[in-house]
Design a protein around this motif. Structure first.
Motif, PDB file in Angstrom:
ATOM      1  N   LYS A 129       0.862  -1.277   0.049  1.00 32.55           N
ATOM      2  CA  LYS A 129       0.180   0.022  -0.206  1.00 32.55           C
ATOM      3  C   LYS A 129       0.773   1.290  -0.013  1.00 32.55           C
ATOM      4  N   ARG A 130       1.969   1.262   0.532  1.00 36.55           N
ATOM      5  CA  ARG A 130       2.926   2.373   0.855  1.00 36.55           C
ATOM      6  C   ARG A 130       3.537   2.476  -0.563  1.00 36.55           C
ATOM      7  N   VAL A 131       4.092   1.561  -1.029  1.00 36.26           N
ATOM      8  CA  VAL A 131       4.442   1.711  -2.684  1.00 36.26           C
ATOM      9  C   VAL A 131       3.521   2.332  -3.432  1.00 36.26           C
ATOM     10  N   ALA A 132       2.096   1.903  -3.407  1.00 33.31           N
ATOM     11  CA  ALA A 132       1.191   2.437  -4.309  1.00 33.31           C
ATOM     12  C   ALA A 132       1.156   3.872  -3.851  1.00 33.31           C
ATOM     13  N   LEU A 133       1.039   4.463  -2.684  1.00 31.09           N
ATOM     14  CA  LEU A 133       0.977   5.633  -2.378  1.00 31.09           C
ATOM     15  C   LEU A 133       2.165   6.376  -2.960  1.00 31.09           C
ATOM     16  N   ALA A 134       3.235   6.011  -2.799  1.00 33.42           N
ATOM     17  CA  ALA A 134       4.515   6.540  -3.601  1.00 33.42           C
ATOM     18  C   ALA A 134       4.277   6.734  -4.987  1.00 33.42           C
ATOM     19  N   ASN A 135       3.838   5.586  -5.794  1.00 36.21           N
ATOM     20  CA  ASN A 135       3.314   5.944  -7.234  1.00 36.21           C
ATOM     21  C   ASN A 135       2.595   6.904  -7.579  1.00 36.21           C
ATOM     22  N   LEU A 146      -7.685   9.646  -3.104  1.00 37.75           N
ATOM     23  CA  LEU A 146      -7.064   8.461  -2.211  1.00 37.75           C
ATOM     24  C   LEU A 146      -8.115   7.770  -1.195  1.00 37.75           C
ATOM     25  N   ASP A 147      -7.802   6.249  -1.284  1.00 34.44           N
ATOM     26  CA  ASP A 147      -8.540   5.480  -0.599  1.00 34.44           C
ATOM     27  C   ASP A 147      -8.022   5.179   0.689  1.00 34.44           C
ATOM     28  N   GLU A 148      -8.183   5.584   1.841  1.00 30.47           N
ATOM     29  CA  GLU A 148      -7.681   5.339   3.112  1.00 30.47           C
ATOM     30  C   GLU A 148      -6.118   5.289   3.051  1.00 30.47           C
ATOM     31  N   PRO A 149      -5.588   6.604   2.667  1.00 29.24           N
ATOM     32  CA  PRO A 149      -4.288   6.651   2.697  1.00 29.24           C
ATOM     33  C   PRO A 149      -3.184   6.367   3.868  1.00 29.24           C
ATOM     34  N   THR A 150      -3.961   6.815   4.993  1.00 31.75           N
ATOM     35  CA  THR A 150      -3.235   6.530   6.246  1.00 31.75           C
ATOM     36  C   THR A 150      -3.138   4.985   6.832  1.00 31.75           C
ATOM     37  N   ASN A 151      -3.755   4.050   6.277  1.00 35.30           N
ATOM     38  CA  ASN A 151      -3.798   2.583   6.417  1.00 35.30           C
ATOM     39  C   ASN A 151      -2.340   2.200   6.428  1.00 35.30           C
ATOM     40  N   LEU A 153       0.342   3.256   8.012  1.00 33.66           N
ATOM     41  CA  LEU A 153       1.248   4.162   7.944  1.00 33.66           C
ATOM     42  C   LEU A 153       1.661   4.508   9.440  1.00 33.66           C
ATOM     43  N   ASP A 154       2.918   4.593   9.894  1.00 32.29           N
ATOM     44  CA  ASP A 154       3.164   5.293  11.242  1.00 32.29           C
ATOM     45  C   ASP A 154       2.926   6.456  11.317  1.00 32.29           C
ATOM     46  N   LEU A 155       3.082   6.975  12.912  1.00 26.66           N
ATOM     47  CA  LEU A 155       2.812   8.234  12.924  1.00 26.66           C
ATOM     48  C   LEU A 155       3.637   9.324  12.241  1.00 26.66           C
ATOM     49  N   GLU A 156       5.229   8.930  12.283  1.00 22.03           N
ATOM     50  CA  GLU A 156       6.049   9.781  11.404  1.00 22.03           C
ATOM     51  C   GLU A 156       5.551  10.032   9.833  1.00 22.03           C
ATOM     52  N   MET A 157       5.164   8.828   9.442  1.00 22.39           N
ATOM     53  CA  MET A 157       4.714   8.905   8.113  1.00 22.39           C
ATOM     54  C   MET A 157       3.522   9.756   7.781  1.00 22.39           C
ATOM     55  N   ILE A 158       2.655   9.398   8.502  1.00 25.24           N
ATOM     56  CA  ILE A 158       1.235  10.352   8.772  1.00 25.24           C
ATOM     57  C   ILE A 158       1.396  11.806   8.698  1.00 25.24           C
ATOM     58  N   GLU A 159       2.558  12.177   9.713  1.00 30.48           N
ATOM     59  CA  GLU A 159       2.786  13.540   9.712  1.00 30.48           C
ATOM     60  C   GLU A 159       3.373  14.066   8.589  1.00 30.48           C
ATOM     61  N   TRP A 160       4.189  13.221   7.978  1.00 39.55           N
ATOM     62  CA  TRP A 160       4.842  13.646   6.905  1.00 39.55           C
ATOM     63  C   TRP A 160       3.950  13.965   5.528  1.00 39.55           C
ATOM     64  N   LEU A 161       2.964  12.902   5.356  1.00 33.63           N
ATOM     65  CA  LEU A 161       1.926  12.901   4.395  1.00 33.63           C
ATOM     66  C   LEU A 161       1.029  14.225   4.584  1.00 33.63           C
ATOM     67  N   GLU A 162       0.656  14.479   5.929  1.00 33.37           N
ATOM     68  CA  GLU A 162      -0.190  15.895   6.315  1.00 33.37           C
ATOM     69  C   GLU A 162       0.673  17.049   5.698  1.00 33.37           C
ATOM     70  N   GLY A 163       1.847  17.019   5.817  1.00 32.52           N
ATOM     71  CA  GLY A 163       2.664  18.372   5.482  1.00 32.52           C
ATOM     72  C   GLY A 163       2.631  18.277   3.728  1.00 32.52           C
ATOM     73  N   MET A 184     -10.427  12.372  -0.740  1.00 35.31           N
ATOM     74  CA  MET A 184     -10.035  10.938  -0.044  1.00 35.31           C
ATOM     75  C   MET A 184     -11.014  10.723   0.866  1.00 35.31           C
ATOM     76  N   VAL A 185     -11.016   9.269   1.038  1.00 37.68           N
ATOM     77  CA  VAL A 185     -11.753   8.454   2.110  1.00 37.68           C
ATOM     78  C   VAL A 185     -10.769   8.367   3.209  1.00 37.68           C
ATOM     79  N   THR A 186     -10.963   8.457   4.596  1.00 33.09           N
ATOM     80  CA  THR A 186     -10.231   8.258   5.766  1.00 33.09           C
ATOM     81  C   THR A 186     -10.805   8.125   6.886  1.00 33.09           C
ATOM     82  N   HIS A 187     -10.477   7.364   7.736  1.00 35.13           N
ATOM     83  CA  HIS A 187     -10.936   7.207   8.860  1.00 35.13           C
ATOM     84  C   HIS A 187     -10.401   8.107  10.123  1.00 35.13           C
ATOM     85  N   ASP A 188      -9.185   8.573   9.540  1.00 31.65           N
ATOM     86  CA  ASP A 188      -8.432   9.234  10.629  1.00 31.65           C
ATOM     87  C   ASP A 188      -8.825  10.738  10.732  1.00 31.65           C
TER      88      ASP A 188
END
Length: 605
Positions: A129-135, A146-151, A153-163, A184-188
């Motif tokens: 899923k993370r490789v797909a997000l990178a793509n 984006l369908d559930e992009p934070t699934n 991801l750890d907290l560091e990755m989520i905060e990077w993606l937020e930025g 996007m769809v996300t539960h976060d």
């Protein structure tokens, strides 16, 4: 085409599967720079809608119009790759171009994918899923879907993606001159609150638009529900009058009477609507757990040179609700599996109390018989759950509490969406009536309404809870204590929720933060310190610490009473206004005193 033309314009979109209508006559648009979050219950068509917009699935009626020459990027919930492709080959469009390869490496590194030559078939579902997000990010599209992009991801990755999404950075991390659009769809909910400027809610086959972030949506959604409820109540009152007229009127009616008759049938449609309400919280008093819970006695665990725990000691308290956070691969799931006896420690042991009955919700989920009905899956565990005090919830009532309608309960498992299966799995865990819940990433794939119900359930749960999660909003609602897994066997014990931890971390000097990152000393018994390691409290600080404890307890009680009063529906307008003004001020005061208490608690008494 004019610049103010929407990136995406949807008009009258409808989609059904047989007799099941997902949505009907949907209309909305997304403009340049808009960041839109889509919210809906599981099984109501969120992922289907995104797939339709991305051209992956057909629809029954309507028009989907993109601005000419727009570039679209789509992240599926469960992406698929050729298992033989390397990670780098799976990154589309690099074509051996050194600059594109460098971009790919930079983004993959941010997403903790380091071996670019590894075959995709060897990666876990989360890594894929993370490789797909990178793509998707590397294509640098005008519109991201984006369908559930934070699934996964750890907290560091989520905060990077937020930025990245907030500030319009390019994949290399540079700021772009233009502003891309996002759906996007996300539960976060933290993610929604910080990233999105528009919320679309898919409900009752139609869509509602809220021009604000998640907090604004919550406020305005409640207003919409209250207004709709009032409209239905008014319609019911008028319906009774008109029904009496209909019964008394003769069959031969004049023009005016026929007009009134037609209006009656329209009124009847409104009056027969029902607003979904849950009048009570599911509070159980029939859970007993003894004073001895578990003692983690100097446990160590490592795989090859990868140290997860080293001589870790922890004595778990009765009724404790603990959150476990940390980056992927730091040992969070391994820790709970050792507690449950599913993984053996290298050294040390877990001494567990005799009364403890675990309920375990794992990331891997549960395999269901596809041809079994939903109600039978739960009834095979128990016919009812005993809430104590003579109260019982049948299997059907319990499923309905977690938003499985009577019709859905008699559907077969194969008809359920991915999120509905996760919700059913959760029901099977809770139906066993455990006194110690261990939940490993319970929020993945659950819709926001179900998360709110689960939060209430856990807040009222009279046993013990351990939650492993990257969902910051969920953690703040549920836990009162954290174990922070830092990697290399370093585990920090923090007495507070995630937001309090982040605030505390922000107050630490840069030197201590740097030291934390490089520190590789194992965690030790709570409150067990070497002599001379820290200074002792002064007399004045001790008095302040004791006073703070009393004040915090009083403020927490005031907060509880305020929240109960605000939910009671008995307040006058003046009382409601006064208490609504007091509540945020009280929370700020609690935060301030809580932070000072944490500072003093770090000093030896």
């Amino acid at each position: 085409m004019a610049k103010d033309t929407p990136y995406l314009d949807v008009q009258g979109l409808s989609k059904s599967f047989g007799a099941l209508t997902l949505f009907e006559d949907l209309s909305f648009s997304i403009a340049e720079g808009q960041r839109v979050g889509l919210i809906a219950k599981n099984g109501t068509g969120k992922s289907t809608l995104l797939s339709i917009l991305a051209g992956k699935e057909g629809y029954d009626a309507g028009d989907i119009i993109f601005r000419r020459d727009i570039r679209l990027g789509f992240l599926e919930q469960s992406p698929h790759f050729s298992p033989d492709d390397s990670v780098l080959d799976a990154c589309f469009n690099h074509e051996g171009n050194p600059e594109k390869v460098l971009r790919a490496k930079q983004v993959l590194t941010q997403l903790k994918i380091s071996n670019l030559n590894q075959p995709m078939g060897q990666l876990s579902g989360g890594q894929q899923k993370r490789v797909a997000l990178a793509n998707v990010l590397l294509t640098d599209p005008d519109l991201l879907i984006l369908d559930e992009p934070t699934n996964h991801l750890d907290l560091e990755m989520i905060e990077w993606l937020e930025g990245y999404l907030q500030h319009g950075r390019s994949a290399e991390g540079h700021f772009q001159g233009r502003s891309r659009a996002l759906l996007m769809v996300t539960h976060d909910r933290f993610f929604l609150d910080r990233v999105c400027s528009v919320i679309l809610e898919l409900d009752d086959h139609t869509v509602y638009t809220y021009k604000g972030n998640y907090s604004y949506y919550l406020e305005k959604r409640q207003e919409r529900i209250d207004n709709r409820r009032a409209e239905i109540a008014r319609a019911n009152n008028l319906y009774r009058t008109e029904l009496e007229w209909m019964r008394r009127m003769p069959q031969a009616r004049g023009h005016k009477a026929r007009y009134r008759e037609e209006a009656f049938y329209e009124l009847e449609k409104v009056a027969r609507q029902r607003m979904e309400e849950r009048q009570l919280r599911l509070k159980s008093s029939n859970v007993y757990i003894g004073s001895k819970i578990f003692e983690c006695q100097y446990v160590s665990k490592q795989y090859d040179d990868h140290v997860l725990l080293k001589d870790f000691y922890y004595n778990f308290s009765r009724y404790e609700k603990m959150g476990i956070v940390g980056n992927n691969g730091t040992g969070k799931s391994t820790f709970v599996k050792m507690l449950l006896g599913l993984v053996t420690p290298d050294s040390g042991r877990f001494d567990i109390g005799d009364t403890v009955r675990f309920g375990y919700f794992s990331q891997e989920g549960l395999q269901f018989d596809e041809q079994t009905k939903v109600i039978d899956v739960v009834k095979n565990i128990a016919e009812y759950i005993d809430l104590g005090g003579g109260r019982h919830y049948s299997a059907s009532q319990f499923l309905q509490y977690f938003l499985f309608s009577p019709e859905q309960q008699h559907n077969y498992v194969y008809k359920l969406s991915g999120g509905e299966r996760r919700k059913l799995y959760l029901c099977t865990v809770l139906m066993k009536n455990p006194n110690f819940l261990v939940l490993d990433e319970p929020t993945n794939d659950l819709d926001i309404v179900t998360l709110q119900i689960l939060e209430e359930y856990l807040q009222d749960f009279p046993g013990c809870v351990i939650v492993v999660s990257h969902d910051r909003y969920f953690m703040d609602k549920v836990v009162d204590h954290l174990l922070v897994f830092r990697g290399a066997g370093v585990i920090q014990d923090f007495p507070g929720n995630y937001t309090q931890y982040r605030r505390w971390l922000a107050l630490q000097p840069a030197s201590s933060k740097s030291a934390e990152k490089t520190d590789r000393q194992p965690a030790v018994r709570r409150n067990e310190r070497q002599e001379g390691q820290r200074r002792r409290m002064s007399y004045k600080e001790k008095r302040e610490f004791e006073q703070l404890e009393r004040e915090i307890a009083a403020l927490e009680e005031e907060q509880r009473q305020l929240e109960e009063a605000l939910c009671s529906g008995t307040l006058s307008v003046e009382e409601l206004t006064a208490k609504s003004i007091r509540l945020p001020a009280l929370k700020d005061e609690l935060d301030a005193k809580g932070m000072r208490w944490l500072e003093l608690s770090e000093i030896e008494g």
